[in-house]
Design a protein around this motif. Structure first.
Motif, PDB file in Angstrom:
ATOM      1  N   PRO A  70      27.665  44.423 -43.748  1.00  0.00           N
ATOM      2  CA  PRO A  70      27.693  43.013 -43.351  1.00  0.00           C
ATOM      3  C   PRO A  70      26.557  42.581 -42.435  1.00  0.00           C
ATOM      4  CG  PRO A  70      29.425  44.229 -42.238  1.00  0.00           C
ATOM      5  CD  PRO A  70      28.818  45.163 -43.248  1.00  0.00           C
ATOM      6  N   HIS A  71      25.875  43.518 -41.808  1.00  0.00           N
ATOM      7  CA  HIS A  71      24.755  43.162 -40.939  1.00  0.00           C
ATOM      8  C   HIS A  71      23.414  43.397 -41.626  1.00  0.00           C
ATOM      9  CE1 HIS A  71      27.578  42.482 -37.744  1.00  0.00           C
ATOM     10  NE2 HIS A  71      28.097  43.671 -37.956  1.00  0.00           N
ATOM     11  N   GLY A  72      23.470  43.772 -42.890  1.00  0.00           N
ATOM     12  CA  GLY A  72      22.250  44.012 -43.660  1.00  0.00           C
ATOM     13  C   GLY A  72      21.693  42.722 -44.231  1.00  0.00           C
ATOM     14  N   VAL A  73      20.857  42.880 -45.210  1.00  0.00           N
ATOM     15  CA  VAL A  73      20.167  41.757 -45.838  1.00  0.00           C
ATOM     16  C   VAL A  73      21.143  40.913 -46.658  1.00  0.00           C
ATOM     17  CG1 VAL A  73      18.386  41.161 -47.524  1.00  0.00           C
ATOM     18  CG2 VAL A  73      18.019  43.048 -45.933  1.00  0.00           C
ATOM     19  N   ALA A  74      20.976  39.612 -46.591  1.00  0.00           N
ATOM     20  CA  ALA A  74      21.715  38.677 -47.438  1.00  0.00           C
ATOM     21  C   ALA A  74      20.710  37.943 -48.306  1.00  0.00           C
ATOM     22  CB  ALA A  74      22.512  37.685 -46.594  1.00  0.00           C
ATOM     23  N   LEU A  75      21.026  37.815 -49.559  1.00  0.00           N
ATOM     24  CA  LEU A  75      20.195  37.021 -50.467  1.00  0.00           C
ATOM     25  C   LEU A  75      20.635  35.570 -50.356  1.00  0.00           C
ATOM     26  CD1 LEU A  75      20.364  39.305 -53.621  1.00  0.00           C
ATOM     27  CD2 LEU A  75      18.569  39.233 -51.886  1.00  0.00           C
ATOM     28  N   THR A  76      19.696  34.654 -50.428  1.00  0.00           N
ATOM     29  CA  THR A  76      20.045  33.237 -50.355  1.00  0.00           C
ATOM     30  C   THR A  76      19.523  32.504 -51.582  1.00  0.00           C
ATOM     31  OG1 THR A  76      18.067  32.764 -49.030  1.00  0.00           O
ATOM     32  CG2 THR A  76      20.122  33.174 -47.828  1.00  0.00           C
ATOM     33  N   PHE A  77      20.299  31.524 -51.985  1.00  0.00           N
ATOM     34  CA  PHE A  77      19.998  30.724 -53.176  1.00  0.00           C
ATOM     35  C   PHE A  77      20.260  29.265 -52.861  1.00  0.00           C
ATOM     36  CE2 PHE A  77      21.595  34.854 -54.424  1.00  0.00           C
ATOM     37  CZ  PHE A  77      20.679  35.286 -55.360  1.00  0.00           C
ATOM     38  N   SER A  78      19.597  28.399 -53.592  1.00  0.00           N
ATOM     39  CA  SER A  78      19.953  26.981 -53.498  1.00  0.00           C
ATOM     40  C   SER A  78      21.295  26.818 -54.205  1.00  0.00           C
ATOM     41  CB  SER A  78      18.896  26.110 -54.176  1.00  0.00           C
ATOM     42  OG  SER A  78      18.959  26.265 -55.590  1.00  0.00           O
ATOM     43  N   PRO A  79      22.074  25.817 -53.840  1.00  0.00           N
ATOM     44  CA  PRO A  79      23.344  25.605 -54.535  1.00  0.00           C
ATOM     45  C   PRO A  79      23.170  25.431 -56.054  1.00  0.00           C
ATOM     46  CG  PRO A  79      23.305  24.360 -52.508  1.00  0.00           C
ATOM     47  CD  PRO A  79      21.913  24.920 -52.699  1.00  0.00           C
ATOM     48  N   THR A  80      22.099  24.785 -56.475  1.00  0.00           N
ATOM     49  CA  THR A  80      21.857  24.602 -57.912  1.00  0.00           C
ATOM     50  C   THR A  80      21.570  25.933 -58.591  1.00  0.00           C
ATOM     51  OG1 THR A  80      20.992  22.375 -57.539  1.00  0.00           O
ATOM     52  CG2 THR A  80      20.397  23.438 -59.619  1.00  0.00           C
ATOM     53  N   ALA A  81      20.730  26.757 -57.975  1.00  0.00           N
ATOM     54  CA  ALA A  81      20.426  28.075 -58.553  1.00  0.00           C
ATOM     55  C   ALA A  81      21.684  28.933 -58.622  1.00  0.00           C
ATOM     56  CB  ALA A  81      19.342  28.774 -57.738  1.00  0.00           C
ATOM     57  N   TRP A  82      22.512  28.887 -57.579  1.00  0.00           N
ATOM     58  CA  TRP A  82      23.750  29.678 -57.577  1.00  0.00           C
ATOM     59  C   TRP A  82      24.698  29.191 -58.677  1.00  0.00           C
ATOM     60  CZ3 TRP A  82      25.211  34.198 -56.334  1.00  0.00           C
ATOM     61  CH2 TRP A  82      26.563  34.526 -56.287  1.00  0.00           C
ATOM     62  N   ALA A  83      24.843  27.887 -58.813  1.00  0.00           N
ATOM     63  CA  ALA A  83      25.719  27.333 -59.858  1.00  0.00           C
ATOM     64  C   ALA A  83      25.221  27.745 -61.240  1.00  0.00           C
ATOM     65  CB  ALA A  83      25.780  25.811 -59.740  1.00  0.00           C
ATOM     66  N   ASN A  84      23.914  27.733 -61.456  1.00  0.00           N
ATOM     67  CA  ASN A  84      23.357  28.165 -62.736  1.00  0.00           C
ATOM     68  C   ASN A  84      23.631  29.646 -62.986  1.00  0.00           C
ATOM     69  OD1 ASN A  84      22.368  25.632 -63.375  1.00  0.00           O
ATOM     70  ND2 ASN A  84      20.364  26.040 -62.483  1.00  0.00           N
ATOM     71  N   MET A 131      13.382  31.774 -43.981  1.00  0.00           N
ATOM     72  CA  MET A 131      14.662  32.441 -44.001  1.00  0.00           C
ATOM     73  C   MET A 131      15.736  31.460 -43.530  1.00  0.00           C
ATOM     74  SD  MET A 131      16.086  35.797 -41.976  1.00  0.00           S
ATOM     75  CE  MET A 131      14.762  36.833 -42.479  1.00  0.00           C
ATOM     76  N   ALA A 132      16.849  31.447 -44.225  1.00  0.00           N
ATOM     77  CA  ALA A 132      17.930  30.531 -43.897  1.00  0.00           C
ATOM     78  C   ALA A 132      18.709  31.023 -42.680  1.00  0.00           C
ATOM     79  CB  ALA A 132      18.878  30.405 -45.089  1.00  0.00           C
ATOM     80  N   ASP A 133      19.165  30.100 -41.871  1.00  0.00           N
ATOM     81  CA  ASP A 133      20.017  30.426 -40.724  1.00  0.00           C
ATOM     82  C   ASP A 133      21.450  30.544 -41.236  1.00  0.00           C
ATOM     83  OD1 ASP A 133      21.346  30.697 -38.328  1.00  0.00           O
ATOM     84  OD2 ASP A 133      20.928  28.659 -37.642  1.00  0.00           O
ATOM     85  N   LEU A 134      22.012  31.739 -41.146  1.00  0.00           N
ATOM     86  CA  LEU A 134      23.355  31.980 -41.667  1.00  0.00           C
ATOM     87  C   LEU A 134      24.420  31.957 -40.573  1.00  0.00           C
ATOM     88  CD1 LEU A 134      22.563  34.749 -44.299  1.00  0.00           C
ATOM     89  CD2 LEU A 134      22.634  32.264 -44.588  1.00  0.00           C
ATOM     90  N   THR A 135      24.037  31.455 -39.386  1.00  0.00           N
ATOM     91  CA  THR A 135      25.016  31.311 -38.308  1.00  0.00           C
ATOM     92  C   THR A 135      26.121  30.370 -38.775  1.00  0.00           C
ATOM     93  OG1 THR A 135      23.271  31.593 -36.681  1.00  0.00           O
ATOM     94  CG2 THR A 135      25.328  30.602 -35.904  1.00  0.00           C
ATOM     95  N   GLY A 136      27.342  30.781 -38.624  1.00  0.00           N
ATOM     96  CA  GLY A 136      28.473  29.957 -39.044  1.00  0.00           C
ATOM     97  C   GLY A 136      28.903  30.193 -40.484  1.00  0.00           C
ATOM     98  N   ALA A 137      28.243  31.135 -41.159  1.00  0.00           N
ATOM     99  CA  ALA A 137      28.626  31.433 -42.548  1.00  0.00           C
ATOM    100  C   ALA A 137      30.051  31.956 -42.588  1.00  0.00           C
ATOM    101  CB  ALA A 137      27.670  32.454 -43.146  1.00  0.00           C
ATOM    102  N   LYS A 138      30.832  31.458 -43.521  1.00  0.00           N
ATOM    103  CA  LYS A 138      32.200  31.937 -43.743  1.00  0.00           C
ATOM    104  C   LYS A 138      32.181  32.745 -45.033  1.00  0.00           C
ATOM    105  CE  LYS A 138      34.339  28.188 -41.275  1.00  0.00           C
ATOM    106  NZ  LYS A 138      35.188  27.015 -41.320  1.00  0.00           N
ATOM    107  N   TRP A 139      32.236  34.054 -44.873  1.00  0.00           N
ATOM    108  CA  TRP A 139      32.111  34.971 -46.004  1.00  0.00           C
ATOM    109  C   TRP A 139      33.448  35.177 -46.683  1.00  0.00           C
ATOM    110  CZ3 TRP A 139      27.314  36.247 -47.380  1.00  0.00           C
ATOM    111  CH2 TRP A 139      26.302  36.107 -46.439  1.00  0.00           C
ATOM    112  N   ARG A 140      33.412  35.255 -48.003  1.00  0.00           N
ATOM    113  CA  ARG A 140      34.610  35.575 -48.801  1.00  0.00           C
ATOM    114  C   ARG A 140      34.197  36.550 -49.886  1.00  0.00           C
ATOM    115  NH1 ARG A 140      34.082  32.898 -53.549  1.00  0.00           N
ATOM    116  NH2 ARG A 140      32.751  31.072 -53.547  1.00  0.00           N
TER     117      ARG A 140
END
Length: 64
Positions: free
Chosen positions: A41-55, A1-10
């Motif tokens: 905002p405190h629920g589950v977040a999906l995570t992707f690699s930058p390449t997968a997200w760009a695709n 699981m990725a550490d999302l501490t410091g994430a800036k959400w938009r």
């Protein structure tokens, strides 16, 4: 699981303008792009690699 501490959400530019059904993206963390439901905002977040997200984004733009 990725550490999302410091994430800036938009909010996504494609989210509805009626106050609901909003998707938030955090792409400021190294090696990961996170996506979550703005209504939970405190629920589950999906995570992707930058390449997968760009695709994914590229695929949604070309499928219109």
């Amino acid at each position: 699981m990725a550490d999302l501490t410091g994430a800036k959400w938009r909010k996504s530019t494609r989210s509805g303008g009626n106050g609901g059904e909003c998707v938030e993206v955090a792409d400021n963390l190294p090696g990961v792009v996170a996506v979550r439901d703005s209504k939970d905002p405190h629920g589950v977040a999906l995570t992707f690699s930058p390449t997968a997200w760009a695709n994914f984004v590229r695929g949604t733009r070309t499928s219109r």
